[in-house]
Enzyme design. Sequence first.
Site, PDB file in Angstrom:
ATOM      1  N   ASN A   8       0.875  -1.165   0.000  1.00  0.00           N
ATOM      2  CA  ASN A   8       0.000   0.000   0.000  1.00  0.00           C
ATOM      3  C   ASN A   8       0.914   1.217   0.000  1.00  0.00           C
ATOM      4  O   ASN A   8       1.565   1.502   1.011  1.00  0.00           O
ATOM      5  CB  ASN A   8      -0.907   0.009   1.232  1.00  0.00           C
ATOM      6  N   GLN A  10       0.439   4.182   0.406  1.00  0.00           N
ATOM      7  CA  GLN A  10       0.089   5.211   1.393  1.00  0.00           C
ATOM      8  C   GLN A  10       0.576   4.851   2.793  1.00  0.00           C
ATOM      9  O   GLN A  10       0.463   5.664   3.704  1.00  0.00           O
ATOM     10  CB  GLN A  10      -1.436   5.416   1.411  1.00  0.00           C
ATOM     11  N   CYS A  11       1.120   3.658   2.969  1.00  0.00           N
ATOM     12  CA  CYS A  11       1.519   3.151   4.280  1.00  0.00           C
ATOM     13  C   CYS A  11       3.032   3.257   4.458  1.00  0.00           C
ATOM     14  O   CYS A  11       3.797   2.702   3.662  1.00  0.00           O
ATOM     15  CB  CYS A  11       1.068   1.697   4.412  1.00  0.00           C
ATOM     16  N   GLY A  12       3.484   3.951   5.506  1.00  0.00           N
ATOM     17  CA  GLY A  12       4.903   4.111   5.771  1.00  0.00           C
ATOM     18  C   GLY A  12       5.612   2.783   6.012  1.00  0.00           C
ATOM     19  O   GLY A  12       6.733   2.579   5.542  1.00  0.00           O
ATOM     20  N   ARG A  15       6.078   1.205   2.664  1.00  0.00           N
ATOM     21  CA  ARG A  15       7.133   1.890   1.906  1.00  0.00           C
ATOM     22  C   ARG A  15       8.513   1.531   2.446  1.00  0.00           C
ATOM     23  O   ARG A  15       9.449   1.299   1.676  1.00  0.00           O
ATOM     24  CB  ARG A  15       6.924   3.409   1.924  1.00  0.00           C
TER      25      ARG A  15
END
Length: 140
Positions: A8, A10-12, A15
């Site tokens: 995802n 948007q997920c740290g 990432r």
Amino acid sequence: MDVTIYHNPQCGTSRNTLALIRNAGVEPTVVDYLATPPSRAVLQDLIAKAGLTVRQAIRQKGTPYAELGLADATLSDDALLDAMLAHPILINRPFVVTPFGVRLSRPSEVVLEILPLPQKGPFHKEDGELLIDAEGNRVA
């Protein structure tokens, strides 16, 4: 090297996990599971191979978990899987698959358990925490 991350962007944590994989010199197959959710069989397989229960693989924060009444302990695994497939944001992330196993990489450094190649250099998480030093060794 065959590595897949259910990611995802948007997920740290997701990432950071992806960056750790790349820091080992591996370009993984990146599956944006929100846009392309896994099939029921694949999701069940990921959960089982990661050694988790279905309930452990469901994400609560930032999802419709409470609104859907998923905290109800009487709900079956099938009911939870149905909810995860209907609302992929409920699938916890990131799942990573390598020839050495499957992990839910929370925290992101869990991926190091199943990466067959060493880290190639220093790595800082997005929050600035040093995780890998200049020689590619994990910092305690």
